[in-house]
Design a protein around this motif. Structure first.
Motif, short mmCIF file in Angstrom:
data_model
loop_
_atom_site.label_atom_id
_atom_site.label_comp_id
_atom_site.label_asym_id
_atom_site.label_seq_id
_atom_site.Cartn_x
_atom_site.Cartn_y
_atom_site.Cartn_z
N GLY A 107 0.81 -1.22 0.00
CA GLY A 107 0.00 0.00 0.00
C GLY A 107 0.83 1.26 0.00
O GLY A 107 0.64 2.15 -0.83
N PHE A 108 1.78 1.33 0.93
CA PHE A 108 2.63 2.52 0.97
C PHE A 108 3.54 2.60 -0.26
O PHE A 108 3.89 3.69 -0.71
CB PHE A 108 3.45 2.53 2.25
CG PHE A 108 2.63 2.80 3.49
CD1 PHE A 108 1.91 3.97 3.63
CD2 PHE A 108 2.57 1.87 4.52
CE1 PHE A 108 1.14 4.22 4.76
CE2 PHE A 108 1.81 2.10 5.65
CZ PHE A 108 1.09 3.28 5.78
N GLY A 109 3.89 1.44 -0.80
CA GLY A 109 4.66 1.44 -2.05
C GLY A 109 3.84 2.02 -3.20
O GLY A 109 4.38 2.77 -4.03
N MET A 110 2.55 1.69 -3.26
CA MET A 110 1.68 2.26 -4.29
C MET A 110 1.57 3.77 -4.13
O MET A 110 1.57 4.51 -5.12
CB MET A 110 0.29 1.62 -4.23
CG MET A 110 0.22 0.23 -4.82
SD MET A 110 -1.50 -0.34 -5.02
CE MET A 110 -1.98 -0.55 -3.30
N VAL A 111 1.47 4.23 -2.88
CA VAL A 111 1.42 5.68 -2.65
C VAL A 111 2.68 6.34 -3.18
O VAL A 111 2.64 7.36 -3.88
CB VAL A 111 1.25 5.99 -1.14
CG1 VAL A 111 1.33 7.49 -0.90
CG2 VAL A 111 -0.08 5.46 -0.63
N ALA A 112 3.83 5.75 -2.85
CA ALA A 112 5.10 6.31 -3.31
C ALA A 112 5.16 6.33 -4.84
O ALA A 112 5.63 7.31 -5.44
CB ALA A 112 6.27 5.49 -2.75
N GLY A 113 4.68 5.27 -5.47
CA GLY A 113 4.69 5.22 -6.93
C GLY A 113 3.78 6.26 -7.55
O GLY A 113 4.16 6.92 -8.54
N LEU A 114 2.60 6.44 -6.98
CA LEU A 114 1.66 7.43 -7.51
C LEU A 114 2.20 8.84 -7.34
O LEU A 114 2.06 9.69 -8.23
CB LEU A 114 0.31 7.29 -6.80
CG LEU A 114 -0.51 6.04 -7.13
CD1 LEU A 114 -1.71 5.92 -6.20
CD2 LEU A 114 -0.97 6.06 -8.59
N VAL A 115 2.81 9.09 -6.20
CA VAL A 115 3.39 10.42 -5.96
C VAL A 115 4.55 10.68 -6.91
O VAL A 115 4.68 11.78 -7.48
CB VAL A 115 3.84 10.55 -4.49
CG1 VAL A 115 4.69 11.79 -4.29
CG2 VAL A 115 2.62 10.59 -3.56
N ALA A 116 5.39 9.67 -7.11
CA ALA A 116 6.54 9.84 -7.99
C ALA A 116 6.12 10.05 -9.44
O ALA A 116 6.71 10.86 -10.16
CB ALA A 116 7.46 8.62 -7.89
N ALA A 117 5.07 9.34 -9.86
CA ALA A 117 4.61 9.45 -11.25
C ALA A 117 3.78 10.70 -11.48
O ALA A 117 3.70 11.21 -12.61
CB ALA A 117 3.81 8.21 -11.62
N GLY A 118 3.13 11.20 -10.41
CA GLY A 118 2.26 12.36 -10.55
C GLY A 118 0.94 11.96 -11.19
O GLY A 118 0.79 10.85 -11.67
N PRO A 119 -0.02 12.87 -11.14
CA PRO A 119 0.02 14.25 -10.64
C PRO A 119 -0.30 14.36 -9.15
O PRO A 119 -0.66 15.43 -8.67
CB PRO A 119 -1.06 14.93 -11.47
CG PRO A 119 -2.09 13.86 -11.65
CD PRO A 119 -1.32 12.56 -11.76
N TYR A 120 -0.20 13.25 -8.42
CA TYR A 120 -0.58 13.27 -7.01
C TYR A 120 0.50 13.94 -6.17
O TYR A 120 1.69 13.62 -6.31
CB TYR A 120 -0.80 11.84 -6.53
CG TYR A 120 -1.90 11.12 -7.28
CD1 TYR A 120 -3.23 11.35 -6.99
CD2 TYR A 120 -1.58 10.23 -8.30
CE1 TYR A 120 -4.24 10.70 -7.69
CE2 TYR A 120 -2.58 9.57 -9.01
CZ TYR A 120 -3.90 9.81 -8.70
OH TYR A 120 -4.90 9.18 -9.41
N PRO A 121 0.11 14.86 -5.29
CA PRO A 121 1.10 15.53 -4.43
C PRO A 121 1.55 14.59 -3.31
O PRO A 121 0.85 13.62 -2.98
CB PRO A 121 0.31 16.72 -3.87
CG PRO A 121 -1.11 16.25 -3.87
CD PRO A 121 -1.25 15.37 -5.07
N PRO A 122 2.69 14.87 -2.69
CA PRO A 122 3.18 13.99 -1.62
C PRO A 122 2.41 14.11 -0.32
O PRO A 122 2.45 13.19 0.51
CB PRO A 122 4.63 14.44 -1.44
CG PRO A 122 4.64 15.87 -1.89
CD PRO A 122 3.64 15.95 -3.00
N HIS A 123 1.71 15.22 -0.11
CA HIS A 123 0.95 15.41 1.13
C HIS A 123 -0.40 14.69 1.04
O HIS A 123 -1.08 14.78 0.01
CB HIS A 123 0.72 16.89 1.41
CG HIS A 123 1.97 17.66 1.69
ND1 HIS A 123 2.73 18.24 0.69
CD2 HIS A 123 2.61 17.93 2.85
CE1 HIS A 123 3.77 18.84 1.23
NE2 HIS A 123 3.72 18.68 2.54
N MET A 124 -0.79 14.03 2.12
CA MET A 124 -2.09 13.40 2.19
C MET A 124 -3.13 14.30 2.86
O MET A 124 -4.23 13.86 3.17
CB MET A 124 -2.00 12.06 2.93
CG MET A 124 -1.10 11.06 2.24
SD MET A 124 -1.66 10.62 0.57
CE MET A 124 -0.23 11.10 -0.41
#
Length: 442
Positions: A231-248
């Motif tokens: 799960g946290f790996g998916m978050v990191a991947g989505l943030v790295a790929a964008g357009p998702y910001p790193p802040h939740m």
């Protein structure tokens, strides 16, 4: 989890039912405390020339929000609580309308004292010469908290229907809907993102149904750890790929993962669920301690009051410190900022406890639930909460009008005939012995 009233003065706390789900209890209580502490530590306040500017202390530490943003777990615990409550009500022959009416009354009733305090407060403060701009900021901020109640209303209303649907169909459909909405949102139609209020939070809520049915028992040990990492790996991947910001959490002037929620919140939930299930055996052991169990049972019935009034405590303490003594927030991360945090949290806690003591008993609505025109009452309460969420309690016509609609909606869902002396109290949702928790985190 039992949501019985706090015991009268001079009596002990009732014993905890053996079948109460302590894991759901602690997720609710821990989640709410974390929400409060996060809201209290975020503000960076600077007051000058009659204007209050605000910043966010967590702007430079986005990874903290991957843990501190616990709304996914809050909706998960709420889903488990609602499923248990509805199953108990169904076994007693209750109709969906009666269950929804009872649940919504307990959800919306505690908003009334908040509204009755805050509707006149901007006028009173203005009369005593407090500048209008900081008063408006405070009044709008307090009202923004109602977003949770407005969304949770949708979760409650859909529970009797969605508990009958195969999770293997509903969950993929909701998750796919969240992803599709994000594609449209980030393609330029930003307002489409608000559809994810439905898809994201109902998906998380639906997983709570699985927990209530015992279908997450396999998720422990290495499997739970693997899910957390994934799960946290998916978050990191989505943030790295964008357009998702790193802040939740939302940040001023930036794309938000929370308002509206993005599909990234589903990935965050997967990580948090794995972590929570990994810790579940330890949490269960902790809650068997008599002192911890007592604390949970004292706090759980007051979670709604705690949530609704914690920003009022912040406004009061910050107003005295910043407007009264010009004690602006020190630069975040400096020694003076860290030295101030314990005193700041202590002052806020004292004020909040006083407010909870004053308004906590308003969590129990009078009368009993009426399901005669539950759709009308639901629509009225939903519309009122949404309007107050948007406008807050700022000066204007809409906040008092919305409050009147809220009162009318509660009256529609209330039957006035009180139980006869000696009769058992009606089993309101969240109160029955087989339930897990009440409205707040849910």
């Amino acid at each position: 989890m039992s949501l019985t009233m706090l015991p009268p003065s001079g009596t002990g706390v009732p014993a905890s039912p053996a079948h109460r789900d302590r894991f759901v209890d602690i997720l609710r209580v821990f989640g709410m405390i974390l929400v409060v502490v996060q809201h209290w530590t975020m503000p960076v306040l600077v007051y000058a020339d009659g204007r209050l500017s605000t910043g966010n202390a967590l702007a430079g530490v986005p990874l903290i929000t991957w843990i501190s943003q616990v709304m996914p777990l809050v909706f998960f615990a709420g889903g488990a609580a609602n499923a248990m409550s509805w199953r108990s009500a169904l076994a007693k022959g209750r109709t969906p309308g009666h269950w929804v009416a009872g649940r919504l009354r307990r959800l919306a009733w505690p908003v009334l004292p908040l509204a009755f305090v805050w509707l006149p407060l901007p006028y009173v403060l203005g009369f005593f010469g407090v500048p209008a701009q900081p008063v408006e900021v405070a009044a709008r901020t307090v009202g923004q908290l109602l977003w949770f109640l407005a969304v949770y209303l949708l979760a409650v209303v859909t529970t009797p229907y969605l508990t009958r649907q195969p999770a293997g169909r509903v969950l993929p459909a909701l998750a796919a809907g969240a992803v599709l909405v994000d594609v449209v949102r980030f393609s330029g139609l930003e307002q489409a993102g608000y559809l994810n209020v439905l898809f994201v939070w109902l998906a998380v809520h639906q997983v709570g149904f699985l927990y209530a049915e015992g279908r997450l028992e396999w998720l422990r040990g290495g499997r739970a750890l693997a899910l957390a990492v994934a799960g946290f790996g998916m978050v990191a991947g989505l943030v790295a790929a964008g357009p998702y910001p790193p802040h939740m959490i939302g940040m001023p002037g930036a794309v938000s993962n929370m308002a509206p929620p993005s599909a990234c919140m589903l990935a965050l939930f997967v990580g948090q669920l794995g972590l929570a299930m990994l810790l579940r055996p330890a949490l269960d052991r902790i809650t068997r301690d008599g002192r911890v169990d007592t604390l949970l049972r004292v706090l759980a019935p007051r979670m709604m009051t705690l949530y609704l009034w914690h920003m009022t405590a912040l406004v009061l303490v910050a107003g005295i410190a910043v407007l009264g003594f010009e004690a602006n927030t020190p630069e975040v991360g400096t020694a003076s900022w860290w030295a101030r945090i314990p005193l700041w949290l202590a002052a806020l806690t004292i004020v909040l406890l006083a407010l909870v003591g004053l308004f906590g008993r308003m969590e129990e609505p009078p009368g009993t639930a009426s399901a005669r025109i539950v759709v009308v009452g639901t629509l009225m309460i939903g519309a009122a909460l949404t309007a107050l969420m948007v406008t807050g309690f700022a000066v204007g016509v809409l906040p008092p009008l919305a409050t009147c609609v809220l009162v009318a909606g509660l009256l529609v869902l209330t039957r006035r005939d009180a139980a006869r002396a000696g009769d058992p109290a009606p089993a309101l949702p969240g109160r029955g012995p087989a339930t897990a928790s009440g409205a707040l985190p849910g």
